[in-house]
Design a protein around this motif. Structure first.
Motif, mmCIF file in Angstrom:
data_model
loop_
_atom_site.group_PDB
_atom_site.id
_atom_site.type_symbol
_atom_site.label_atom_id
_atom_site.label_comp_id
_atom_site.label_asym_id
_atom_site.label_seq_id
_atom_site.Cartn_x
_atom_site.Cartn_y
_atom_site.Cartn_z
ATOM 1 N N ASP A 56 0.619 -5.397 -10.842
ATOM 2 C CA ASP A 56 -0.163 -4.248 -10.389
ATOM 3 C C ASP A 56 0.574 -2.941 -10.632
ATOM 4 O O ASP A 56 -0.016 -1.952 -11.073
ATOM 5 C CB ASP A 56 -0.488 -4.387 -8.895
ATOM 6 C CG ASP A 56 -1.512 -5.476 -8.623
ATOM 7 O OD1 ASP A 56 -2.221 -5.862 -9.571
ATOM 8 O OD2 ASP A 56 -1.593 -5.946 -7.483
ATOM 9 N N SER A 80 0.582 -1.890 -14.234
ATOM 10 C CA SER A 80 -0.725 -1.480 -14.760
ATOM 11 C C SER A 80 -1.258 -0.193 -14.116
ATOM 12 O O SER A 80 -2.348 0.252 -14.476
ATOM 13 C CB SER A 80 -1.746 -2.603 -14.565
ATOM 14 O OG SER A 80 -1.963 -2.862 -13.189
ATOM 15 N N LEU A 81 -0.517 0.408 -13.173
ATOM 16 C CA LEU A 81 -0.994 1.616 -12.516
ATOM 17 C C LEU A 81 -1.174 2.762 -13.510
ATOM 18 O O LEU A 81 -0.250 3.103 -14.248
ATOM 19 C CB LEU A 81 -0.012 2.054 -11.420
ATOM 20 C CG LEU A 81 -0.068 1.314 -10.084
ATOM 21 C CD1 LEU A 81 1.063 1.793 -9.169
ATOM 22 C CD2 LEU A 81 -1.413 1.517 -9.402
ATOM 23 N N LYS A 82 -2.370 3.360 -13.515
ATOM 24 C CA LYS A 82 -2.628 4.530 -14.351
ATOM 25 C C LYS A 82 -2.198 5.794 -13.590
ATOM 26 O O LYS A 82 -2.008 5.770 -12.374
ATOM 27 C CB LYS A 82 -4.112 4.603 -14.717
ATOM 28 C CG LYS A 82 -4.605 3.403 -15.528
ATOM 29 C CD LYS A 82 -6.075 3.536 -15.851
ATOM 30 C CE LYS A 82 -6.556 2.413 -16.766
ATOM 31 N NZ LYS A 82 -6.372 1.069 -16.164
ATOM 32 N N ASP A 83 -2.092 6.877 -14.335
ATOM 33 C CA ASP A 83 -1.621 8.121 -13.721
ATOM 34 C C ASP A 83 -2.503 8.566 -12.572
ATOM 35 O O ASP A 83 -2.013 9.065 -11.550
ATOM 36 C CB ASP A 83 -1.543 9.237 -14.772
ATOM 37 C CG ASP A 83 -0.443 8.991 -15.798
ATOM 38 O OD1 ASP A 83 0.364 8.058 -15.598
ATOM 39 O OD2 ASP A 83 -0.396 9.732 -16.801
ATOM 40 N N ASP A 84 -3.820 8.398 -12.707
ATOM 41 C CA ASP A 84 -4.722 8.836 -11.643
ATOM 42 C C ASP A 84 -4.815 7.834 -10.490
ATOM 43 O O ASP A 84 -5.583 8.030 -9.549
ATOM 44 C CB ASP A 84 -6.119 9.149 -12.188
ATOM 45 C CG ASP A 84 -6.776 7.950 -12.863
ATOM 46 O OD1 ASP A 84 -6.160 6.855 -12.878
ATOM 47 O OD2 ASP A 84 -7.902 8.098 -13.366
ATOM 48 N N GLU A 85 -4.021 6.769 -10.556
ATOM 49 C CA GLU A 85 -3.962 5.789 -9.471
ATOM 50 C C GLU A 85 -2.668 5.893 -8.676
ATOM 51 O O GLU A 85 -2.379 5.045 -7.827
ATOM 52 C CB GLU A 85 -4.098 4.372 -10.043
ATOM 53 C CG GLU A 85 -5.440 4.100 -10.702
ATOM 54 C CD GLU A 85 -5.492 2.748 -11.381
ATOM 55 O OE1 GLU A 85 -6.597 2.173 -11.471
ATOM 56 O OE2 GLU A 85 -4.430 2.249 -11.824
ATOM 57 N N LEU A 86 -1.898 6.934 -8.944
ATOM 58 C CA LEU A 86 -0.609 7.098 -8.272
ATOM 59 C C LEU A 86 -0.816 7.717 -6.893
ATOM 60 O O LEU A 86 -0.603 8.906 -6.667
ATOM 61 C CB LEU A 86 0.320 7.976 -9.124
ATOM 62 C CG LEU A 86 0.721 7.377 -10.464
ATOM 63 C CD1 LEU A 86 1.544 8.366 -11.269
ATOM 64 C CD2 LEU A 86 1.496 6.079 -10.255
ATOM 65 N N SER A 87 -1.235 6.890 -5.980
ATOM 66 C CA SER A 87 -1.439 7.322 -4.598
ATOM 67 C C SER A 87 -0.996 6.195 -3.684
ATOM 68 O O SER A 87 -0.817 5.055 -4.116
ATOM 69 C CB SER A 87 -2.905 7.673 -4.336
ATOM 70 O OG SER A 87 -3.733 6.543 -4.547
ATOM 71 N N SER A 88 -0.811 6.512 -2.411
ATOM 72 C CA SER A 88 -0.359 5.505 -1.462
ATOM 73 C C SER A 88 -0.920 5.808 -0.086
ATOM 74 O O SER A 88 -1.445 6.900 0.164
ATOM 75 C CB SER A 88 1.175 5.478 -1.403
ATOM 76 O OG SER A 88 1.680 6.709 -0.911
ATOM 77 N N TYR A 128 0.801 -1.233 0.000
ATOM 78 C CA TYR A 128 0.000 0.000 0.000
ATOM 79 C C TYR A 128 0.832 1.282 0.000
ATOM 80 O O TYR A 128 0.284 2.363 -0.197
ATOM 81 C CB TYR A 128 -0.915 0.041 1.239
ATOM 82 C CG TYR A 128 -1.749 -1.190 1.430
ATOM 83 C CD1 TYR A 128 -2.810 -1.481 0.563
ATOM 84 C CD2 TYR A 128 -1.485 -2.089 2.459
ATOM 85 C CE1 TYR A 128 -3.577 -2.618 0.732
ATOM 86 C CE2 TYR A 128 -2.254 -3.231 2.638
ATOM 87 C CZ TYR A 128 -3.299 -3.495 1.771
ATOM 88 O OH TYR A 128 -4.053 -4.630 1.937
ATOM 89 N N ARG A 184 5.328 1.772 -4.032
ATOM 90 C CA ARG A 184 4.592 1.450 -5.255
ATOM 91 C C ARG A 184 4.616 2.631 -6.225
ATOM 92 O O ARG A 184 4.832 2.466 -7.428
ATOM 93 C CB ARG A 184 3.150 1.088 -4.919
ATOM 94 C CG ARG A 184 2.978 -0.250 -4.229
ATOM 95 C CD ARG A 184 1.571 -0.440 -3.711
ATOM 96 N NE ARG A 184 0.570 -0.344 -4.761
ATOM 97 C CZ ARG A 184 0.272 -1.332 -5.601
ATOM 98 N NH1 ARG A 184 0.906 -2.485 -5.504
ATOM 99 N NH2 ARG A 184 -0.654 -1.178 -6.522
#
Length: 233
Positions: A200, A203-211, A59, A63
């Motif tokens: 995973d 496959s991370l998209k730009d708007d999924e770059l969070s932690s 998490y 990542r």
């Protein structure tokens, strides 16, 4: 067939050299907040460290950091300097604390100096070095050099994440302290965990770059106030 095998072997050796602890990047100087957590007795044995590292891998910000490696890798292949500068600045802004940002910059600058000596004749690399040298993040530079050496993406991530786990396990061996055998057991355990995370991250998209690394942030912010310190973060 033999030539292809030799080529793949050479690329593997390049990756091993890049991930070797003897590479003069200064990674051994950083604990990424673990020194604070050990001092506060929040991490005091094998299982504590295992749980912390597993949560970070699953998490945490590593990542996002690994995703930056991939974005730098792709941007280098398309020779998109603007994209590389964008992601380098984006990642600098995303670093939670001063110490974590300084770690990323210091190791990035060290790797840049090595690249400059490894590949002095490559004009595009030299252009990147000139553009990034003031605030180069380690993950960005790692992505650049592995793309330049044409190392397969999956192997790049395996090397990067293994290097991260290896460094923090060594921190645990020194600080908790853990025995060397327990340290090796942790590394063996994380081999499978790292492999499971690779798809995973890819496959991370730009708007999924969070932690979810609020524990890391608090530990890092408290680190500079410790009475005595062995590590720089």
């Amino acid at each position: 067939m033999i030539n292809k095998q030799l080529l793949n072997s050479e690329k593997l050796l390049l990756l091993l050299q890049l991930c070797n602890s003897s590479l003069p990047l200064g990674a051994y100087s950083y604990s990424e907040g673990l020194e604070t957590l050990v001092e506060q007795k929040l991490i005091s044995h094998y299982q504590h460290l295992k749980s912390w590292l597993l949560n970070e891998l699953t998490y945490g910000s590593i990542r996002v950091e690994s995703a930056m490696v991939m974005r730098a890798y792709d941007s280098y292949l398309t020779q998109n300097i603007d994209n590389l500068l964008y992601w380098n600045n984006w990642f600098s802004a995303s670093r939670e604390t001063f110490e974590l940002r300084q770690q990323s910059w210091q190791m990035g600058k060290s790797l840049l100096r090595l690249i400059n000596s490894f590949e002095p004749e490559d004009s595009f690399l030299q252009t990147l070095i000139n553009n990034l040298k003031s605030s180069a993040n380690y993950s960005i530079i790692f992505g650049i050099i592995t793309a330049h050496w044409q190392i397969e993406k999956e192997n790049v991530l395996l090397g990067y994440l293994h290097n991260w786990v290896n460094n923090l396990v060594n921190v645990g061996v020194k600080l908790i302290p853990l025995g060397q055998t327990d340290g090796q057991k942790l590394l063996l355990y994380f081999n499978q965990e790292i492999c499971q995370q690779i798809p995973d991250i890819l496959s991370l998209k730009d708007d999924e770059l969070s932690s979810c690394s609020w524990g890391l942030s608090l530990a890092s912010m408290s680190h500079e106030q410790l009475y005595s310190r062995l590590f720089r973060s």
